[in-house]
Design an enzyme around this catalytic site. Structure first.
Site, PDB file in Angstrom:
ATOM      1  CB  SER A 114      14.592  -3.748  17.792  1.00 50.04           C
ATOM      2  OG  SER A 114      14.910  -4.799  16.907  1.00 50.04           O
TER       3      SER A 114
ATOM      4  CG  HIS B 210      21.274   1.077   8.198  1.00 52.51           C
ATOM      5  ND1 HIS B 210      19.926   1.026   8.463  1.00 52.51           N
ATOM      6  CD2 HIS B 210      21.647  -0.199   7.939  1.00 52.51           C
ATOM      7  CE1 HIS B 210      19.511  -0.234   8.378  1.00 52.51           C
ATOM      8  NE2 HIS B 210      20.529  -0.990   8.060  1.00 52.51           N
TER       9      HIS B 210
ATOM     10  CD  GLU C 137      -5.053   8.680  17.803  1.00 57.55           C
ATOM     11  OE1 GLU C 137      -5.192   8.122  16.703  1.00 57.55           O
ATOM     12  OE2 GLU C 137      -5.936   8.694  18.677  1.00 57.55           O
TER      13      GLU C 137
ATOM     14  CG  ASN D 158      17.040  -4.142  14.591  1.00 59.59           C
ATOM     15  OD1 ASN D 158      16.826  -2.981  14.935  1.00 59.59           O
ATOM     16  ND2 ASN D 158      16.218  -4.771  13.749  1.00 59.59           N
ATOM     17  CD1 TRP D 159      20.531  -7.765  19.703  1.00 56.70           C
ATOM     18  CD2 TRP D 159      22.563  -7.247  18.946  1.00 56.70           C
ATOM     19  NE1 TRP D 159      21.029  -6.757  20.496  1.00 56.70           N
ATOM     20  CE2 TRP D 159      22.283  -6.426  20.058  1.00 56.70           C
ATOM     21  CE3 TRP D 159      23.803  -7.099  18.300  1.00 56.70           C
ATOM     22  CZ2 TRP D 159      23.173  -5.464  20.531  1.00 56.70           C
ATOM     23  CZ3 TRP D 159      24.691  -6.140  18.787  1.00 56.70           C
ATOM     24  CH2 TRP D 159      24.374  -5.343  19.883  1.00 56.70           C
TER      25      TRP D 159
ATOM     26  CG  ASP E 120      10.611   0.060   8.741  1.00 59.05           C
ATOM     27  OD1 ASP E 120      11.691  -0.496   8.476  1.00 59.05           O
ATOM     28  OD2 ASP E 120       9.514  -0.512   8.631  1.00 59.05           O
ATOM     29  N   GLY E 121      12.691   1.498   6.747  1.00 59.32           N
ATOM     30  CA  GLY E 121      12.769   1.598   5.278  1.00 59.32           C
ATOM     31  C   GLY E 121      14.163   1.899   4.759  1.00 59.32           C
TER      32      GLY E 121
ATOM     33  N   GLY F  26      16.744  -0.090   4.450  1.00 62.51           N
ATOM     34  CA  GLY F  26      17.219  -1.163   3.564  1.00 62.51           C
ATOM     35  C   GLY F  26      16.584  -1.048   2.189  1.00 62.51           C
ATOM     36  NE  ARG F  27      11.112  -1.629   3.286  1.00 60.47           N
ATOM     37  CZ  ARG F  27      10.074  -1.288   4.053  1.00 60.47           C
ATOM     38  NH1 ARG F  27       8.893  -1.136   3.509  1.00 60.47           N
ATOM     39  NH2 ARG F  27      10.244  -1.100   5.341  1.00 60.47           N
TER      40      ARG F  27
HETATM   41  C1  FPP Z   1      15.120   0.082   9.977  1.00 62.30           C
HETATM   42  O1  FPP Z   1      15.160   0.028   8.543  1.00 62.30           O
HETATM   43  C2  FPP Z   1      16.305   0.757  10.507  1.00 62.30           C
HETATM   44  C3  FPP Z   1      17.163   0.229  11.409  1.00 62.30           C
HETATM   45  C4  FPP Z   1      16.988  -1.104  12.004  1.00 62.30           C
HETATM   46  C5  FPP Z   1      18.386   0.962  11.864  1.00 62.30           C
HETATM   47  C6  FPP Z   1      18.203   2.420  12.132  1.00 62.30           C
HETATM   48  C7  FPP Z   1      19.532   3.006  12.398  1.00 62.30           C
HETATM   49  C8  FPP Z   1      19.957   4.223  12.003  1.00 62.30           C
HETATM   50  C9  FPP Z   1      19.088   5.197  11.295  1.00 62.30           C
HETATM   51  C10 FPP Z   1      21.373   4.665  12.209  1.00 62.30           C
HETATM   52  C11 FPP Z   1      21.948   4.627  13.596  1.00 62.30           C
HETATM   53  C12 FPP Z   1      21.170   5.348  14.620  1.00 62.30           C
HETATM   54  C13 FPP Z   1      21.411   6.589  15.120  1.00 62.30           C
HETATM   55  C14 FPP Z   1      20.537   7.096  16.201  1.00 62.30           C
HETATM   56  C15 FPP Z   1      22.478   7.449  14.645  1.00 62.30           C
HETATM   57  P1  FPP Z   1      15.327  -1.400   7.840  1.00 62.30           P
HETATM   58  O2  FPP Z   1      16.767  -1.688   7.680  1.00 62.30           O
HETATM   59  O3  FPP Z   1      14.553  -2.428   8.602  1.00 62.30           O
HETATM   60  O4  FPP Z   1      14.667  -1.116   6.445  1.00 62.30           O
HETATM   61  P2  FPP Z   1      13.902  -2.173   5.537  1.00 62.30           P
HETATM   62  O5  FPP Z   1      12.633  -2.521   6.269  1.00 62.30           O
HETATM   63  O6  FPP Z   1      13.646  -1.395   4.281  1.00 62.30           O
HETATM   64  O7  FPP Z   1      14.811  -3.345   5.335  1.00 62.30           O
END
Ligand code: FPP
Length: 238
Positions: free
Chosen positions: A64, A36, A205, A67-68, A19-20, A22-23
Site C-alpha cells: 500500500s 512475506h 461484501e 507500507n513505505w 494480511d498477517g 508479520g504475525r
Molecule cells: C501484510 O501483512 C502484508 C504485506 C504488507 C505485504 C504483502 C506482500 C507479499 C505477500 C509479497 C510480495 C507480493 C507479491 C505479489 C509477490 P503484515 O506484514 O501487515 O502482517 P501483520 O499485520 O501480521 O504485521
C-alpha cells in the site's frame, strides 16, 4: 445441497488483502520477511486456484501507499520478492491471464517498472482471468488521480462538470473496464479496508477470516466463496 465450488466461483470478482504475514513469522520466532516469503508462495497458489475455479478477476493487495512507513529492510525485502515474482509472472501467460498492476509505479525501481509494463503488454489480449496486483496502491490516491484526469478534460474544454458520471469515474480507475469486486476477503481477523479499492468496494461484501495469510489454503478460499454465496445482496434495494 450446495452447488460444486466451481459453479459458485465462476465469474466472481474477488479482492484479497493479504494480511498477517508479520504475525505468522513472529509466532515462529522468524523475521517478518519470512512471513512475506511464505505469503508470496500462497499468493501464487491462490492465483492458480482462482484460475482453476473460473474466477473472472482477482485483485491482491501487495503493497500500500502507507507500507513505505515500514522499516527499510522490510520494504526492501517485499520489493525484492515482488521483483522475483514479476519474473515468474511470465508463467501466467500459460494460464491465459491478463495481468494488470494497480497503483503508482513511477516511484518503483526502473527494472520493476519495465517488467510490469512488459507483462501488461504481453498479457493484455489474454482472455482468461484478470489478475490485478496492487503495488504502491491506495484507494484515495486512485480517486484523486481519476479526479485530476477528469479535471484536465474539463480544463481542455472536452467535458462539462455536470456531465461527469459514476461510469466515467470508474473508467478512470486502474481497474477500468472491470467488474467491481463481489467480495473482499481479509484474513488475519482484521475488519478494515485499509485504503483498498475504496471506489470499487461500494457494494462488495466483506469476508473476514481468522487465518493468517501465510496459512491460507485453497479450502479457506472455498469457505470464503461459500460465505459470500450465503449473503443476500440487495444493492440498496429490498
Ligand atoms: C501484510 O501483512 C502484508 C504485506 C504488507 C505485504 C504483502 C506482500 C507479499 C505477500 C509479497 C510480495 C507480493 C507479491 C505479489 C509477490 P503484515 O506484514 O501487515 O502482517 P501483520 O499485520 O501480521 O504485521
Amino acid at each position: 445441497m450446495e452447488q460444486p465450488i466451481q459453479e459458485l466461483a465462476k465469474g466472481l470478482s474477488i479482492g484479497i488483502i493479504m494480511d498477517g504475514n508479520g504475525r505468522w513469522a513472529k509466532r515462529r520466532g522468524m523475521p517478518r520477511t519470512a512471513g512475506h516469503k511464505k505469503g508470496a508462495e500462497v499468493f501464487q497458489d491462490i492465483t492458480r486456484y482462482c484460475n482453476q475455479l473460473g474466477v473472472e478477476s482477482v485483485t491482491f493487495y501487495a503493497f500500500s501507499t502507507e507500507n513505505w512507513r515500514r522499516p527499510q529492510d522490510e520494504v526492501g525485502a517485499i520489493m525484492k520478492l515482488f521483483g522475483e515474482y514479476l519474473v515468474k509472472a511470465f508463467d501466467y501467460q500459460k494460464e491465459n491471464n491478463r495481468v494488470v498492476f494497480l497503483g503508482d509505479r513511477s516511484v518503483l525501481e526502473p527494472k520493476h517498472q519495465k517488467l510490469m509494463n512488459e507483462i501488461e503488454e504481453k498479457t493484455a489480449a489474454n482472455t482468461g482471468m484478470t489478475l490485478n496486483i496492487a503495488v504502491n496502491y491506495g484507494g484515495r490516491p486512485e480517486i484523486v488521480r481519476a479526479a485530476r484526469q477528469l479535471a484536465q478534460l474539463v480544463k481542455e474544454g472536452k467535458l462539462e462538470p455536470q456531465d461527469i458520471t459514476e461510469e466515467m469515474m470508474s473508467d478512470h480507475m486502474y481497474t477500468r473496464g472491470q467488474k467491481d469486486p463481489d467480495f473482499i476477503l481479509r484474513p488475519s481477523g482484521e475488519k478494515r479496508l485499509s485504503n483498498f479499492m475504496l471506489w470499487q468496494a461500494a457494494y462488495s461484501e466483506l469476508v473476514e477470516m481468522d487465518v493468517l495469510w501465510p496459512d491460507f489454503t485453497r479450502a479457506d478460499l472455498d469457505a470464503a466463496i461459500l460465505e459470500f454465496c450465503h449473503r443476500s445482496r440487495r444493492f440498496g434495494g429490498v
